[in-house]
Design a protein around this motif. Structure first.
Motif: not given
Length: 411
Positions: A35-36, A262-275, A277-279, A281-290
């Motif tokens: 995620a950069g 997400r298990d990011v053990g392959t290139i494709d799994a790593f790519y999709h887990a990153n993607m 985050l930018i939907a 309405v993302p399924q995984f929310n980086l902005y949960n400050d709690r």
């Protein structure tokens, strides 16, 4: 029952990560940027930090320099309160050999457990993307009185061969454990999914010490791998239970994210887990400050979006722009732009992940790419548009993701 137990956390971070090459050519898998801004290991460590489990050792081995540096520079707890996160490299304490597997890594570092004298030991992986409150798992483990509790989550059957698969009864007792078998058993009443181990375990301390210790002096560890050896052995003695990860409750988390892992053990799994985050309405929310994800914060300026040198307008949509990044008259869509990355005028970056310090030259075209650190893309270069041509020079994943290795220099 112990109301406030002493818990030691052991994070296993010594794996080689072969399936994630070339991103792991020069670093351990848990040190791969995600995620950069983050490193993979930040997600596991953040879960324990948020839960208040602040005695953490990270067992490292494979190309661990950048991982060790990240931990020591980023993860600092109060020593005055006897809290710590510390990397522990392979030390050959049991003889002249490296870790033979995750269970052998525990055996070779039993001194850490003996020194801390914990009531329970959390043994977790370092390279999965998820939020979890480990206190809830420890509390259930304490209540059930088993030797080990294994966190688990349903996964599609076609993916399950990459995991340990659990068969359990209605009471949560593990009846059988199948480690990465070709035809894993499905869940009762659901022939499309299997119950997969997340690689996260809570042990009674004595159970863990006993199961990894050789029965005779001079022998090596009786087992090498947690999933392949230890959990099946404890299952056979009726001393293993399953923890349903989907019932773990996180402050600030909505139902959409519940059970995300997400298990990011392959290139494709790593790519999709990153993607993910930018939907919109993302399924995984980086902005949960709690329940934040912690990482290092370098002294970089804010991200900048501006016109190019010739007045070309920028277009940015559906993307993450990290600190210090500059988009100068370029088109960026559905992408992650890492810290300190520069995208010059008339460049188009779509569906791509740019690691820190990347430079995209004017007129370049990138689609479905992962570009590792410190790579300069030449002016007008096209990547991800002709996969046959790309394969002659770069790694291309099964799903057509073009991966440029760290520090790559174009001919």
């Amino acid at each position: 029952m112990i109301s406030d137990p002493n818990v030691l956390v052991i994070v296993l971070a010594g794996g080689e990560g072969k399936r994630l090459q070339p991103l792991t050519n020069d670093r351990a898998k848990p040190a791969v940027p995600f995620a950069g801004t983050y490193r993979m290991i930040d997600f596991a460590l953040s879960n324990f930090a948020n839960a208040g489990y602040l005695k953490i050792v990270v067992l490292t081995q494979y190309k661990s320099h950048s991982l060790d540096r990240h931990i020591t520079q980023t993860w600092r707890f109060s020593a005055m309160l006897d809290n710590y996160v510390t990397p522990v490299p392979a030390q050959m304490r049991r003889g002249p050999h490296w870790f033979q597997g995750s269970a052998d890594a525990i055996y070779q570092n039993l001194n850490l457990i003996h020194d801390e004298k914990p009531d329970y030991v959390c043994v977790f992986g370092a390279d999965h993307i998820y939020r979890m409150d480990p206190r809830q798992m420890v509390e259930e483990h304490m209540a059930n009185g088993s030797g080990v509790t294994v966190a688990a989550i349903p996964v599609p059957q076609h993916e399950a061969r990459e995991f340990g698969v659990i068969e359990s009864d209605e009471a949560g007792n593990i009846l059988a454990f199948h480690e990465k078998v070709e035809s894993p058993p499905t869940m009762p009443g659901d022939d499309t999914r299997c119950l997969a181990s997340m690689g996260n375990y809570v042990f009674d301390t004595e159970t863990l010490i006993d199961i990894v210790t050789p029965r005779a002096e001079g022998e090596g560890s009786p087992y090498t791998d947690m999933g392949g050896d230890v959990i099946p052995a404890l299952t056979a003695t009726g001393d293993a239970r399953v923890y349903d990860f989907s019932k773990n409750v996180i402050p600030g988390q909505d139902d959409r994210e519940r059970g995300y892992w997400r298990d990011v053990g392959t290139i494709d799994a790593f790519y999709h887990a990153n993607m993910d985050l930018i939907a919109p309405v993302p399924q995984f929310n980086l902005y949960n400050d709690r329940w934040p994800v912690f990482t290092t914060r370098k002294a970089l300026p804010p991200a900048k979006v501006s016109r190019g040198r010739g007045g070309e307008p920028s277009f940015v949509d559906g993307s993450l722009l990290c600190q210090g990044s500059i988009v100068s008259g370029a088109h960026v869509e559905n992408s992650i732009v890492g810290p300190g990355t520069y995208i010059d005028h008339d460049a188009h970056v779509t569906n791509s992940i740019l690691f820190p310090g990347v430079h995209i030259g004017p007129g370049a075209r990138l689609n479905n790419c992962i570009v590792d650190k410190n790579v300069a893309i030449p002016d007008f270069r096209r990547l991800g548009h002709d996969l046959d041509q790309d394969r002659s020079e770069f790694t291309v994943s099964d799903e057509g993701i073009v991966v440029l290795p760290k520090d790559y220099r174009f001919r």
